[in-house]
Design an enzyme around this catalytic site. Sequence first.
Site, PDB file in Angstrom:
ATOM      1  N   ASP A 134     -21.215 -32.878 -40.528  1.00  0.00           N
ATOM      2  CA  ASP A 134     -20.755 -32.666 -41.895  1.00  0.00           C
ATOM      3  C   ASP A 134     -19.290 -32.233 -41.820  1.00  0.00           C
ATOM      4  O   ASP A 134     -18.763 -31.938 -40.728  1.00  0.00           O
ATOM      5  CB  ASP A 134     -21.635 -31.601 -42.554  1.00  0.00           C
ATOM      6  CG  ASP A 134     -21.311 -31.394 -44.027  1.00  0.00           C
ATOM      7  OD1 ASP A 134     -20.706 -32.299 -44.657  1.00  0.00           O
ATOM      8  OD2 ASP A 134     -21.661 -30.333 -44.556  1.00  0.00           O
ATOM      9  N   ASP A 136     -17.207 -30.113 -44.814  1.00  0.00           N
ATOM     10  CA  ASP A 136     -16.995 -28.796 -45.415  1.00  0.00           C
ATOM     11  C   ASP A 136     -18.003 -27.781 -44.880  1.00  0.00           C
ATOM     12  O   ASP A 136     -19.211 -28.016 -44.878  1.00  0.00           O
ATOM     13  CB  ASP A 136     -17.125 -28.883 -46.940  1.00  0.00           C
ATOM     14  CG  ASP A 136     -16.019 -29.715 -47.570  1.00  0.00           C
ATOM     15  OD1 ASP A 136     -14.924 -29.179 -47.781  1.00  0.00           O
ATOM     16  OD2 ASP A 136     -16.254 -30.913 -47.817  1.00  0.00           O
ATOM     17  N   ASP A 321     -23.991 -27.667 -42.423  1.00  0.00           N
ATOM     18  CA  ASP A 321     -24.232 -26.341 -43.000  1.00  0.00           C
ATOM     19  C   ASP A 321     -24.933 -26.374 -44.354  1.00  0.00           C
ATOM     20  O   ASP A 321     -25.415 -25.345 -44.826  1.00  0.00           O
ATOM     21  CB  ASP A 321     -22.899 -25.613 -43.185  1.00  0.00           C
ATOM     22  CG  ASP A 321     -22.095 -26.181 -44.360  1.00  0.00           C
ATOM     23  OD1 ASP A 321     -21.805 -27.400 -44.350  1.00  0.00           O
ATOM     24  OD2 ASP A 321     -21.795 -25.429 -45.299  1.00  0.00           O
TER      25      ASP A 321
END
Length: 388
Positions: A134, A136, A321
């Site tokens: 991922d 961000d 996250d």
Amino acid sequence: MTNQDVVVPDMGIAAAAALPAPGGALFACRGAAGAVSSLRGAYGGLGLPGGGGADGGEFLAGARGAPAAAAAANAPPGRTCTSRVVEAIRASSPTRCPAVHEYDAWTRKHPSGLGSFDQIAAAAKGKRIVMFMDYDGTLSPIVTDPDMAFMTPEMRAAVHNIAKHFPTAIVTGRCIEKVCSFVGLPELYYAGSHGMDIKGPSSKEDNTVLLQPAREFLPVIDKAYRALEEKTKDTPGARVENNKFCLSVHFRCVDEKSWSSLADKVKAVLLDFPELKLTEGRKVLEIRPSIMWDKGRAVEFLLKSLGFDDRTNVLPVYIGDDRTDEDAFKVLRERGQGIGILVSKCPRETDASYSLQDPTEVMEFLVRLGQWKPLRSPSPARPRVQQQ
């Protein structure tokens, strides 16, 4: 580097997992019958799921098979959809610090990827690693202004080194153009808009799009974007981001007292767009096409395109996250092949096997992996472009 106004990660247990999406269907809305037929024809050869539809009134969705203990799923009968959204928002952004025993119990189940590196390396021995990450909150810190989510030069160097050894993909909710500008590494694969816009490594002469399963929704998404901008413009701190195949309503800078009214406004706009659904992430409301497609499907597609889907000597590694990354963790767990690593300082329900606390630990993990001496992955055959 420009001050990014880094946000301190939320502390506590993120008890709100997503409502499980209906299994076995590519589309999950009643208002997309025409798109069902045409997209099934276009992508029928990719091994994508087909079958019956589901109610398009789903306002909370996310990780497939996520625990039913979700705050939203447990809302008492009669609660309004807005109340359920707000409950999920609060649960995903808790303020209570976890008790020491609680965190210790969680890390025994999801140990540190750094502390367990030798174990991960042992699992990868003799196998070809394929990296998925991922953006961000994983490669860059979570910041108040999404346009300022820059990765550090050190992180870029670590990712660049990883890509020298393993096929590497960025899987993000961002539009491809934005994340490519942040990462600045054309040799990577990119899956933007939660996997609904996938392209391969690019050069000046070649910028190949591999798959866009929600292409027919672009006019609807554009109309919804303009409607959401107009509807939310009087909510201080709210921001609508157009990620091409999905929209993000950021509320990190919105006063908590205004969350309910903001959710009401978003819900009101979506009443005019039955082809779209509302999901919830970290301080963001996501509006996406009501198709059964997510980051997990994107991982499956890329593995198949690279010729790795039926290979037993391949080890996919996914680091993320967000709640939307749970779709990818779930896919790897169901395959019985692959390693999911959740980036979080807070105990929470996850299908990941390991954990890292923040992007700094992610970078340290990538540096160690780049220094390791595994069976290096040769450059795979270039994926064939799928007909749109």
